[in-house]
Write an enzyme that holds these catalytic residues in place. Structure first.
Site, PDB file in Angstrom:
ATOM      1  N   SER A   1     -76.806 -80.658  48.557  1.00 42.96           N
ATOM      2  CA  SER A   1     -75.883 -79.807  49.560  1.00 42.96           C
ATOM      3  C   SER A   1     -76.057 -78.388  49.544  1.00 42.96           C
ATOM      4  CB  SER A   1     -74.470 -80.178  49.124  1.00 42.96           C
ATOM      5  OG  SER A   1     -74.089 -79.880  47.709  1.00 42.96           O
TER       6      SER A   1
ATOM      7  N   LYS B   1     -68.520 -86.200  56.862  1.00 38.23           N
ATOM      8  CA  LYS B   1     -69.478 -85.272  57.149  1.00 38.23           C
ATOM      9  C   LYS B   1     -69.981 -85.603  58.867  1.00 38.23           C
ATOM     10  CE  LYS B   1     -70.616 -83.557  52.919  1.00 38.23           C
ATOM     11  NZ  LYS B   1     -69.249 -84.281  51.923  1.00 38.23           N
TER      12      LYS B   1
ATOM     13  N   HIS C   1     -75.128 -86.319  52.759  1.00 38.66           N
ATOM     14  CA  HIS C   1     -75.549 -85.384  53.786  1.00 38.66           C
ATOM     15  C   HIS C   1     -76.561 -85.629  54.806  1.00 38.66           C
ATOM     16  CE1 HIS C   1     -72.993 -81.760  52.602  1.00 38.66           C
ATOM     17  NE2 HIS C   1     -73.074 -82.449  51.511  1.00 38.66           N
TER      18      HIS C   1
END
Length: 389
Positions: free
Chosen positions: A180, A237, A208
């Site tokens: 990240s 996300k 992610h």
């Protein structure tokens, strides 16, 4: 000494080090253009990679479920919190991740903590990448197993650590799929190859990467064409909703359902959140062109920043870390960006190592070419003004 006086002393040390944090209220839905403290800002720090958090189909799905099931789930999944939407979403995630089963958690953080605190036992060892997310680090701390840290995506060091830990009953390799803060991609194919050679299990946190990497957005597993033992992820996300999950074999998921304390004792996410996430996966499966356009923008921004003379870290992901170095200088840089209507907060220790403070840009499918032009022009002018480039 009174508690507040003691805490204020500690806060003063944080302020003196240039790493004091505060909150900023955002007014409106998660579009790139939002109002903060009365001023319009283009947000370059959101994990809403595909722009789904404000998508009309997700909102409609959530509203319909909200009317039918109410605002909250009322309890843990094992008491009163289980609904047909939870079970539908778990089947959808398992199909999307190409695993036998999946289990919802109330956040990705809780998924990591639950998996790592329940699967490895006392006589086991966890081999953890140096730059793994805080939720993985905390999960390792909660585990009864020992933890050994290997250098970031360094396969030679991982192999050495696997050699050195043969005395343990079981070995678990745990890694972020996309890291990240550095935007690097774990070489999952090499990790799984080593795991097979040394009889280890692989756990990957694909927070992610889910919805972003791979031909259909399946994440690092699809990107490399491999199958880890457990895939952990988040719905907050690229999926644009809320919650987390673990996916794997039916036996592994059954084990987590019975042993993961962050699942057993945590109130379930609301059915409306499940309905929104379910619709998001439908959209993601049809978003190949949107991902291609997103990565075209990512490549242009990365190349332009490097050409200006910035130190840009990471691989080809929506996370673009621009290293400034000094924490105070990075805060000043972020403030100058904000003066130009660009919100990209400074990332400082302890989130990153001392001397590694950075502006961490995240690119989304909703950013327009005019937004990108303004971003690059601002980086150029501020960099020249501050003698960074």
């Amino acid at each position: 000494m009174k508690l507040d006086a003691w805490l204020n002393e500690r806060l003063d040390r944080v302020k003196a080090a240039g790493v004091y944090r505060n909150l900023r209220a955002m007014n409106g839905a998660p579009f790139p253009e939002r109002k903060m403290n009365g001023k319009n800002q283009t947000v370059w720090s959101s994990n809403n990679y595909l722009g789904l958090a404000s998508h009309s189909r997700l909102i409609s799905a959530a509203q319909e479920a909200l009317q039918q099931y109410g605002a909250g789930s009322s309890g843990s999944r094992l008491t009163t919190g289980n609904s047909v939407w939870h079970e539908k979403l778990e089947k959808k995630i398992a199909g999307f991740k190409r695993t036998e089963a999946a289990l919802l958690f109330s956040s990705g953080y809780l998924a990591n903590a639950g998996v790592l605190s329940s699967l490895p036992e006392k006589e086991d060892v966890i081999l953890s990448d140096q730059l793994n997310h805080a939720s993985i680090i905390d999960g390792c701390r909660l585990s009864k197993a020992d933890t050994v840290v290997y250098r970031h995506i360094n396969m030679d060091d991982l192999e050495n650590k696997l050699n050195e830990t043969q005395r343990y009953q079981h070995r678990f390799i745990v890694t972020d799929g996309v890291f990240s803060m550095d935007g690097t991609i774990a070489p999952l194919d090499q990790i799984i190859s080593l795991a097979k050679r040394y009889h280890a299990f692989v756990i990957v946190d694909d927070a992610h990467a889910t919805g972003v990497l791979g031909d259909s957005g399946g994440g690092t597993s699809e990107y490399f064409g491999v199958c880890p033992d457990i895939v952990i992820g988040t719905l907050s996300k690229a999926v644009g909703a809320e919650g987390g999950f673990a996916a794997g074999s039916a036996v592994a998921i059954d084990f987590l359902l019975n042993h993961a304390r962050t699942f057993i004792f945590q109130t379930a996410i609301p059915p409306a959140s499940c309905a929104a996430a379910y619709e998001a996966f439908n959209i993601i499966e049809d978003s190949r062109e949107k991902r291609q356009l997103l990565f075209s923008d990512i490549n242009m921004i990365r190349t332009s920043l490097k050409d200006m003379g910035y130190l840009v870290k990471g691989d080809h992901t929506p996370i673009i870390p621009v290293v400034i170095g000094d924490a105070r200088k990075t805060v000043t840089f972020a403030e100058k960006l904000q003066d130009k209507g660009i919100y990209a907060p400074a990332i400082r220790p302890p989130t990153v190592a001392p001397g590694e403070s950075r502006i961490r840009l995240t690119i989304t499918a909703d950013h327009r070419m005019s937004d990108i032009d303004h971003l690059l022009t601002s980086f150029h002018s501020i960099g020249k003004e501050m003698h960074i480039i």
